[in-house]
Design an enzyme around this catalytic site. Sequence first.
Site, short mmCIF file in Angstrom:
data_model
loop_
_atom_site.label_atom_id
_atom_site.label_comp_id
_atom_site.label_asym_id
_atom_site.label_seq_id
_atom_site.Cartn_x
_atom_site.Cartn_y
_atom_site.Cartn_z
N PRO A 49 0.33 -6.79 6.99
CA PRO A 49 -0.97 -6.39 6.43
C PRO A 49 -1.60 -5.30 7.29
CG PRO A 49 -1.15 -8.53 7.51
CD PRO A 49 0.29 -8.11 7.58
N GLY A 50 -2.30 -4.39 6.68
CA GLY A 50 -2.99 -3.35 7.42
C GLY A 50 -2.17 -2.09 7.63
N CYS A 51 -0.94 -2.07 7.14
CA CYS A 51 -0.11 -0.85 7.22
C CYS A 51 -0.22 -0.11 5.89
CB CYS A 51 1.35 -1.20 7.49
SG CYS A 51 1.71 -1.53 9.22
N GLN A 52 -0.37 1.20 5.96
CA GLN A 52 -0.43 2.00 4.74
C GLN A 52 0.91 2.03 4.02
OE1 GLN A 52 -1.93 5.86 5.91
NE2 GLN A 52 -3.97 5.31 5.20
N ASN A 53 1.98 1.97 4.78
CA ASN A 53 3.33 1.97 4.20
C ASN A 53 3.82 0.55 4.11
OD1 ASN A 53 3.11 4.53 6.18
ND2 ASN A 53 4.19 5.07 4.31
#
Length: 144
Positions: A49-53
Amino acid sequence: MNKFIKKINFIKNFSSCENWEEKYLYIIELGNKLSPFPEKFRKNSNLIPGCQNDSWIYLIYENTKKIKFYGDSNSLIVKGLIAIIFILHEDLKLSEILTFDVKPYFNKLSLTNYLTPSRVQGLSSISKFIKKSARCLLIKEKIL
């Protein structure tokens, strides 16, 4: 990357890169050396969670008391950053992972100076996810 390079060698290699472009290419190279990510681990519970990719991490606690790290991302640079974080966690015990702080290493290498704010946030998310996974493995080991 069945066996990661040692922290000291990584720091030496990264520091010897003459400019950000070389460092960027080295990060991508490290990501390409990760062990293939098994499809059976590519599920929402392993999505960071929290990753753009889209990025996944899975840890296995082996009978040898070693931790096997698996990671993947649809971004080459994020995959390389995952590899760096794995290198920094290599040879730590599960309990040590819970208190290990990667930030001093990132500061020493000035790594966060060259990344976008979203990538820096991604580093934090990756580190938190590894701690969460280690905590789950510790609980599982104590129950079994």
